[in-house]
Design an enzyme around this catalytic site. Structure first.
Site, PDB file in Angstrom:
ATOM      1  N   GLY A   1       0.779  -1.025  -0.124  1.00 13.62           N
ATOM      2  CA  GLY A   1      -0.073  -0.028  -0.107  1.00 13.62           C
ATOM      3  C   GLY A   1       0.758   1.307  -0.085  1.00 13.62           C
TER       4      GLY A   1
ATOM      5  N   GLY B   1     -11.502  17.266   2.747  1.00 13.73           N
ATOM      6  CA  GLY B   1     -11.618  18.368   3.766  1.00 13.73           C
ATOM      7  C   GLY B   1     -10.599  18.788   4.640  1.00 13.73           C
TER       8      GLY B   1
ATOM      9  N   PHE C   1     -15.125  20.869  12.010  1.00 13.99           N
ATOM     10  CA  PHE C   1     -15.921  19.616  11.320  1.00 13.99           C
ATOM     11  C   PHE C   1     -16.933  19.206  12.534  1.00 13.99           C
ATOM     12  CE2 PHE C   1     -13.625  17.066   8.023  1.00 13.99           C
ATOM     13  CZ  PHE C   1     -13.685  18.124   7.256  1.00 13.99           C
TER      14      PHE C   1
ATOM     15  N   GLN D   1     -18.953   3.280   7.730  1.00 20.00           N
ATOM     16  CA  GLN D   1     -19.392   4.890   7.835  1.00 20.00           C
ATOM     17  C   GLN D   1     -20.217   5.249   6.408  1.00 20.00           C
ATOM     18  OE1 GLN D   1     -16.707   8.342   8.276  1.00 20.00           O
ATOM     19  NE2 GLN D   1     -17.992   8.640   9.991  1.00 20.00           N
TER      20      GLN D   1
ATOM     21  N   HIS E   1     -21.420   8.780   4.788  1.00 19.99           N
ATOM     22  CA  HIS E   1     -21.201  10.031   4.756  1.00 19.99           C
ATOM     23  C   HIS E   1     -22.481  10.794   4.283  1.00 19.99           C
ATOM     24  CE1 HIS E   1     -19.531  14.184   4.064  1.00 19.99           C
ATOM     25  NE2 HIS E   1     -18.433  13.733   4.473  1.00 19.99           N
TER      26      HIS E   1
ATOM     27  N   LEU F   1     -17.874  12.429  -3.125  1.00 20.91           N
ATOM     28  CA  LEU F   1     -17.908  13.081  -1.829  1.00 20.91           C
ATOM     29  C   LEU F   1     -18.299  14.605  -2.081  1.00 20.91           C
ATOM     30  CD1 LEU F   1     -17.781  12.741   1.276  1.00 20.91           C
ATOM     31  CD2 LEU F   1     -15.393  13.373   0.993  1.00 20.91           C
TER      32      LEU F   1
ATOM     33  N   GLU G   1     -17.299  17.363   4.344  1.00 19.33           N
ATOM     34  CA  GLU G   1     -17.721  17.982   5.384  1.00 19.33           C
ATOM     35  C   GLU G   1     -17.421  19.405   5.784  1.00 19.33           C
ATOM     36  OE1 GLU G   1     -18.019  15.082   8.586  1.00 19.33           O
ATOM     37  OE2 GLU G   1     -17.424  16.572  10.012  1.00 19.33           O
TER      38      GLU G   1
ATOM     39  N   ARG H   1     -21.124  12.250  11.826  1.00 17.08           N
ATOM     40  CA  ARG H   1     -21.452  11.975  10.638  1.00 17.08           C
ATOM     41  C   ARG H   1     -22.791  10.875  10.706  1.00 17.08           C
ATOM     42  NH1 ARG H   1     -16.056  11.554   7.427  1.00 17.08           N
ATOM     43  NH2 ARG H   1     -15.809  13.750   7.000  1.00 17.08           N
TER      44      ARG H   1
ATOM     45  N   HIS I   1     -18.636   5.586   3.000  1.00 10.53           N
ATOM     46  CA  HIS I   1     -17.508   6.356   3.101  1.00 10.53           C
ATOM     47  C   HIS I   1     -16.156   5.896   3.574  1.00 10.53           C
ATOM     48  CE1 HIS I   1     -15.220  10.198   2.629  1.00 10.53           C
ATOM     49  NE2 HIS I   1     -15.317  10.362   3.923  1.00 10.53           N
ATOM     50  N   TYR I   2     -16.659   5.399   4.733  1.00 11.00           N
ATOM     51  CA  TYR I   2     -15.263   4.859   5.374  1.00 11.00           C
ATOM     52  C   TYR I   2     -15.601   3.387   6.039  1.00 11.00           C
ATOM     53  CZ  TYR I   2     -11.145   5.224   8.415  1.00 11.00           C
ATOM     54  OH  TYR I   2      -9.864   5.149   9.038  1.00 11.00           O
TER      55      TYR I   2
ATOM     56  N   GLU J   1      -6.399   2.822   6.894  1.00  6.49           N
ATOM     57  CA  GLU J   1      -7.681   2.461   7.118  1.00  6.49           C
ATOM     58  C   GLU J   1      -8.154   1.035   6.885  1.00  6.49           C
ATOM     59  OE1 GLU J   1     -10.353   4.827   4.338  1.00  6.49           O
ATOM     60  OE2 GLU J   1     -11.930   3.392   4.595  1.00  6.49           O
TER      61      GLU J   1
ATOM     62  N   ARG K   1     -16.343   7.343  13.236  1.00  6.53           N
ATOM     63  CA  ARG K   1     -15.156   8.314  13.052  1.00  6.53           C
ATOM     64  C   ARG K   1     -15.623   9.779  12.805  1.00  6.53           C
ATOM     65  NH1 ARG K   1     -12.038  10.456   8.310  1.00  6.53           N
ATOM     66  NH2 ARG K   1     -13.728   9.601   6.908  1.00  6.53           N
ATOM     67  N   LEU K   2     -14.836  10.657  13.455  1.00  2.00           N
ATOM     68  CA  LEU K   2     -14.999  11.937  13.246  1.00  2.00           C
ATOM     69  C   LEU K   2     -14.182  12.577  11.902  1.00  2.00           C
ATOM     70  CD1 LEU K   2     -14.656  13.770  16.721  1.00  2.00           C
ATOM     71  CD2 LEU K   2     -16.913  12.883  15.561  1.00  2.00           C
TER      72      LEU K   2
HETATM   73  C1  LIG Z   1     -13.506  11.102  -1.101  1.00  2.39           C
HETATM   74  C2  LIG Z   1     -12.838  10.788   0.297  1.00  2.39           C
HETATM   75  C3  LIG Z   1     -12.470  11.884   0.948  1.00  2.39           C
HETATM   76  C4  LIG Z   1     -11.741  11.887   2.223  1.00  2.39           C
HETATM   77  N1  LIG Z   1     -11.607  13.246   2.876  1.00  2.39           N
HETATM   78  C5  LIG Z   1     -11.024  12.980   4.261  1.00  2.39           C
HETATM   79  C6  LIG Z   1     -10.405  14.124   4.883  1.00  2.39           C
HETATM   80  O1  LIG Z   1     -10.715  15.283   4.356  1.00  2.39           O
HETATM   81  N2  LIG Z   1      -9.960  13.843   5.903  1.00  2.39           N
HETATM   82  C7  LIG Z   1      -9.628  12.682   6.621  1.00  2.39           C
HETATM   83  O2  LIG Z   1      -9.113  12.690   7.620  1.00  2.39           O
HETATM   84  N3  LIG Z   1      -9.979  11.686   5.752  1.00  2.39           N
HETATM   85  C8  LIG Z   1     -10.672  11.554   4.594  1.00  2.39           C
HETATM   86  N4  LIG Z   1     -10.983  10.511   3.904  1.00  2.39           N
HETATM   87  C9  LIG Z   1     -10.586   9.304   4.419  1.00  2.39           C
HETATM   88  C10 LIG Z   1      -9.049   9.173   4.141  1.00  2.39           C
HETATM   89  O3  LIG Z   1      -8.769   9.448   2.970  1.00  2.39           O
HETATM   90  C11 LIG Z   1      -8.678   7.622   4.218  1.00  2.39           C
HETATM   91  O4  LIG Z   1      -8.822   7.026   5.235  1.00  2.39           O
HETATM   92  C12 LIG Z   1      -7.097   7.618   3.937  1.00  2.39           C
HETATM   93  O5  LIG Z   1      -6.611   8.538   2.994  1.00  2.39           O
HETATM   94  C13 LIG Z   1      -6.703   6.089   3.732  1.00  2.39           C
HETATM   95  O6  LIG Z   1      -5.376   6.155   3.499  1.00  2.39           O
HETATM   96  P1  LIG Z   1      -4.485   4.746   3.370  1.00  2.39           P
HETATM   97  O7  LIG Z   1      -3.092   4.955   3.153  1.00  2.39           O
HETATM   98  O8  LIG Z   1      -4.774   3.583   4.759  1.00  2.39           O
HETATM   99  O9  LIG Z   1      -5.126   3.892   2.253  1.00  2.39           O
HETATM  100  P2  LIG Z   1      -5.206   4.331   0.500  1.00  2.39           P
HETATM  101  O10 LIG Z   1      -5.016   5.809   0.397  1.00  2.39           O
HETATM  102  O11 LIG Z   1      -6.561   3.924   0.368  1.00  2.39           O
HETATM  103  O12 LIG Z   1      -4.232   3.617   0.078  1.00  2.39           O
HETATM  104  C14 LIG Z   1      -4.193   2.018  -0.162  1.00  2.39           C
HETATM  105  C15 LIG Z   1      -3.029   1.646  -0.794  1.00  2.39           C
HETATM  106  O13 LIG Z   1      -3.140   0.172  -1.145  1.00  2.39           O
HETATM  107  C16 LIG Z   1      -2.885  -0.170  -2.285  1.00  2.39           C
HETATM  108  N5  LIG Z   1      -3.230  -1.490  -2.390  1.00  2.39           N
HETATM  109  C17 LIG Z   1      -4.593  -2.183  -2.095  1.00  2.39           C
HETATM  110  N6  LIG Z   1      -4.778  -3.295  -2.358  1.00  2.39           N
HETATM  111  C18 LIG Z   1      -3.461  -3.759  -2.826  1.00  2.39           C
HETATM  112  C19 LIG Z   1      -3.120  -5.227  -3.331  1.00  2.39           C
HETATM  113  N7  LIG Z   1      -3.772  -6.101  -3.371  1.00  2.39           N
HETATM  114  N8  LIG Z   1      -1.691  -5.116  -3.701  1.00  2.39           N
HETATM  115  C20 LIG Z   1      -0.854  -4.134  -3.767  1.00  2.39           C
HETATM  116  N9  LIG Z   1      -1.389  -2.699  -3.255  1.00  2.39           N
HETATM  117  C21 LIG Z   1      -2.488  -2.615  -3.059  1.00  2.39           C
HETATM  118  C22 LIG Z   1      -3.316   0.925  -3.027  1.00  2.39           C
HETATM  119  O14 LIG Z   1      -2.517   0.762  -4.500  1.00  2.39           O
HETATM  120  C23 LIG Z   1      -2.834   2.111  -2.505  1.00  2.39           C
HETATM  121  O15 LIG Z   1      -1.532   2.348  -2.815  1.00  2.39           O
HETATM  122  C24 LIG Z   1     -11.723  10.719   2.869  1.00  2.39           C
HETATM  123  C25 LIG Z   1     -12.038   9.420   1.913  1.00  2.39           C
HETATM  124  C26 LIG Z   1     -12.654   9.686   0.924  1.00  2.39           C
HETATM  125  C27 LIG Z   1     -13.316   8.317  -0.034  1.00  2.39           C
END
Ligand SMILES: Cc1cc2nc3c(=O)[nH]c(=O)nc-3n(C[C@H](O)[C@H](O)[C@H](O)COP(=O)(O)OP(=O)(O)OC[C@H]3O[C@@H](n4cnc5c(N)ncnc54)[C@H](O)[C@@H]3O)c2cc1C
Length: 559
Positions: A11, A47, A113, A226, A228, A238, A241, A272, A337-338, A361, A372-373
């Site tokens: 990831g 956001g 928020f 979650q 949204h 989205l 918020e 939310r 959303h989450y 996540e 989640r907030l």
């Molecule tokens: C539209 C939207 C807006 C948001 N806005 C906010 C905000 O303003 N504030 C806030 O706090 N949170 C926000 N969130 C939540 C937040 O963005 C995410 O929870 C957070 O970015 C997750 O980060 P992560 O690094 O855990 O996963 P991700 O950013 O989802 O990264 C996952 C990674 O895993 C890799 N991967 C997945 N499966 C495999 C596999 N089988 N093999 C190899 N690689 C794989 C993908 O390629 C990617 O690189 C938002 C969510 C959404 C949907």
């Protein structure tokens, strides 16, 4: 050929990259991602990111808001770490180059928020994730992290008592490789795409959670999904918020600011789960607009403020709904959303399998509990990326190299499985199974659930898992075979749907985002507990684990 690294992180979103940065100077670190890192879902976060930076705020208030927002299911020791380290995480990113929006006197600006006592959410207009991911990626490149882009992790390889690495499909060549590692960190993000009406990227299919489940590791609190409150009617993109944080108001078709009925003090800035239920109820009881939506009105904020603070939202509304929020209200509806649940791990990201860690996540450290907030997830990736990186470093210093023979055996098994998938039946199209899975989850495991709807969903998902055994993948070329990648994702989503539904069926209460119409009260006497689902020889098993309570007394939650 088996590849070798000391640590492999699956990831390249914010969580994976921040973990890699912590490790890169001290050990051989590789990051594997099924898409280019900058296409990870973190880039879409709009956001902002929470940190108690202002003089009037404090880490204790941030912690209290998080615990109350979680409907008291968050582990308070985990929340404490987040709230204490959040300011440092934000400032670190600012120094790396994140272009945060500013106040007139040059400080990092913060917007209110939902569920927060103070304006605590730092932001870069409405493109916060974009800014954070780019700076974090630059740092990982600077430190020489080895990237495997467009590689898809297919299984975790475990020896009798520890992790030995993983297998992965190189999407370009179609070859499956074993990658041996002392430690594997799962940072694969959420599983929102199990639902059809979702704000998530199409790649958010919960692969890492499914791999962990199949490797014998538990999934925790999966029933807490979650929704949204404000996603664009028609596409579920989205509407941050931050739009309500800047002063956006919600109206039903009678022109009523209906939040006064559901959260008279906090109104649109209630958490939310509460706002999502309120909107759903307005629509279900006939007070929505035709087609089923309510209005989010930003017009009173004025053109300048909308252009300065919410430019991306304006663009989205114009492009995808033909609505300019400067002139017209935005049609909105709740959408998935989450993923509050995920891989069961402790505050250092350690799972029950030594050497296997989870972060972001994909993980369930129990930071968000039942709800989640907003703004707490981006900060989770940054704070716990660092914490988990440190824990992994400590672990690999004490651990010898893994034996290789299992890697080759497992790579052989996966190659065989993929080949069999290519040759399998012609009965079912994966896209049709996916659509049906989405529909089943949207309809039966949504904002409101009941025993009846959940049982229906469980039966349907089990049918779909049978159908999956006879899927038709079409062309059989191994190179860039995205039909195969989509099928592997579908298999993972089908494996995760069951634990979500099982957890929701067993939890006979309403808490946070999990609302049972047949059990509309929170029941602390039976369910102030985390749900854990594991895969045993004879199928999925469910048990409960204690919540780590602490400085905040468990109370009724009112806003
Ligand atoms: C539209 C939207 C807006 C948001 N806005 C906010 C905000 O303003 N504030 C806030 O706090 N949170 C926000 N969130 C939540 C937040 O963005 C995410 O929870 C957070 O970015 C997750 O980060 P992560 O690094 O855990 O996963 P991700 O950013 O989802 O990264 C996952 C990674 O895993 C890799 N991967 C997945 N499966 C495999 C596999 N089988 N093999 C190899 N690689 C794989 C993908 O390629 C990617 O690189 C938002 C969510 C959404 C949907």
């Amino acid at each position: 050929m088996t590849l070798r690294h000391e640590v492999v992180i699956v990831g390249a979103g914010l969580a994976g990259l921040r973990t890699a940065i912590e490790l890169a100077e001290n050990c051989d670190t590789a990051v594997l991602s099924k898409v280019h890192p900058l296409r990870s879902h973190s880039v879409a976060a709009q956001g902002g990111v929470n940190a108690a930076l202002s003089e009037s705020d404090s880490w204790q208030d941030h912690a209290f808001d998080t615990v109350k927002g979680s409907d008291y299911l968050a582990d308070q020791d985990v929340v404490e770490i987040l709230a204490k380290l959040a300011p440092m995480a934000v400032i670190e990113n600012e120094r790396w180059g994140t272009a945060f929006s500013r106040t007139e006197d040059g400080r990092i600006a913060q917007r209110p928020f939902g569920g927060a006592m103070y304006p605590r959410t730092c932001y870069a207009a409405d493109r916060t994730g974009h800014n954070l991911l780019h700076t974090t990626f630059e740092q990982a490149l600077r430190l020489g992290v080895k990237f495997y882009n467009e590689w898809f992790a297919t299984s975790i390889v475990r020896g009798p008592d520890r992790v030995r690495g993983l297998t992965a499909l190189n999407i370009a060549t179609g070859e499956v490789h074993g990658i041996s590692a002392k430690a594997v960190v799962i940072a694969t993000g959420g599983f929102g795409r199990i639902y059809g009406n979702s704000t998530n990227a199409l790649i958010n299919t919960g692969d890492g959670c499914a791999l962990a489940l199949r490797a014998g590791v538990g999934l925790k609190d999966m029933e807490f999904v979650q929704f949204h409150p404000t996603t664009l009617f028609g596409s579920n993109i989205l509407i941050t918020e931050g739009a309500r944080g800047e002063g956006g108001l919600l109206f039903n078709r009678d022109g009523e600011r209906f939040m006064s009925r559901y959260a008279p003090e906090k109104m649109e800035l209630a958490p939310r789960d509460i706002v999502a239920r309120a909107i759903r109820r307005e629509i279900d009881e006939g007070r929505g607009f035709e087609g089923g939506y309510v209005h989010l009105d930003l017009r009173h904020l004025g053109r300048d403020r909308i252009l300065e603070r919410l430019p991306g939202i304006r663009e989205i509304c114009m492009e995808f709904a033909g609505v300019d929020p400067i002139e017209e209200p935005i049609p909105v509806v709740p959408g998935q959303h989450y993923s509050m649940g995920g891989i069961d791990c402790n505050k250092n990201g350690e799972t029950s399998l030594p050497g296997l860690y989870a972060v972001g996540e994909a993980a369930c450290m129990s930071l968000h509990g039942a709800n989640r907030l907003g703004g707490n997830s981006l900060v989770e990736t940054l704070v716990f990326g660092r914490v988990v990186g440190k824990a992994v470093l400590d672990y690999i210093k004490r651990t010898g190299d893994p034996a290789d023979q299992d890697m080759e055996e497992e790579a052989f098994r996966v190659r065989h499985e993929l080949q069999a998938m290519l040759m399998s039946g012609t009965d079912y199209l994966p896209a049709a199974i996916r659509e049906e899975l989405n529909r089943t989850m949207d309809t039966n495991v949504g904002v409101f659930r009941s025993r009846e709807s959940l049982e229906k969903a469980l039966t349907r998902v089990r049918d779909l898992r049978q159908q999956f055994k006879k899927i038709d993948l079409g062309r059989s070329d191994k190179r860039y075979n995205y039909a195969m990648v989509r099928a592997l994702e579908l298999q993972n989503m089908l494996d995760l749907a069951e634990p979500i539904i099982m957890g929701a069926l067993a939890r006979e209460e309403s808490r946070g985002a999990h609302w049972r119409v047949d059990y509309p009260r929170r029941d602390d006497s039976r369910f102030l507990k985390h749900t854990v689902v594991t895969l045993a020889r004879d199928g999925l098993k469910l048990h409960y684990a204690d919540v780590h309570l602490g400085m905040f007394e468990v109370k009724e939650r009112t806003y």
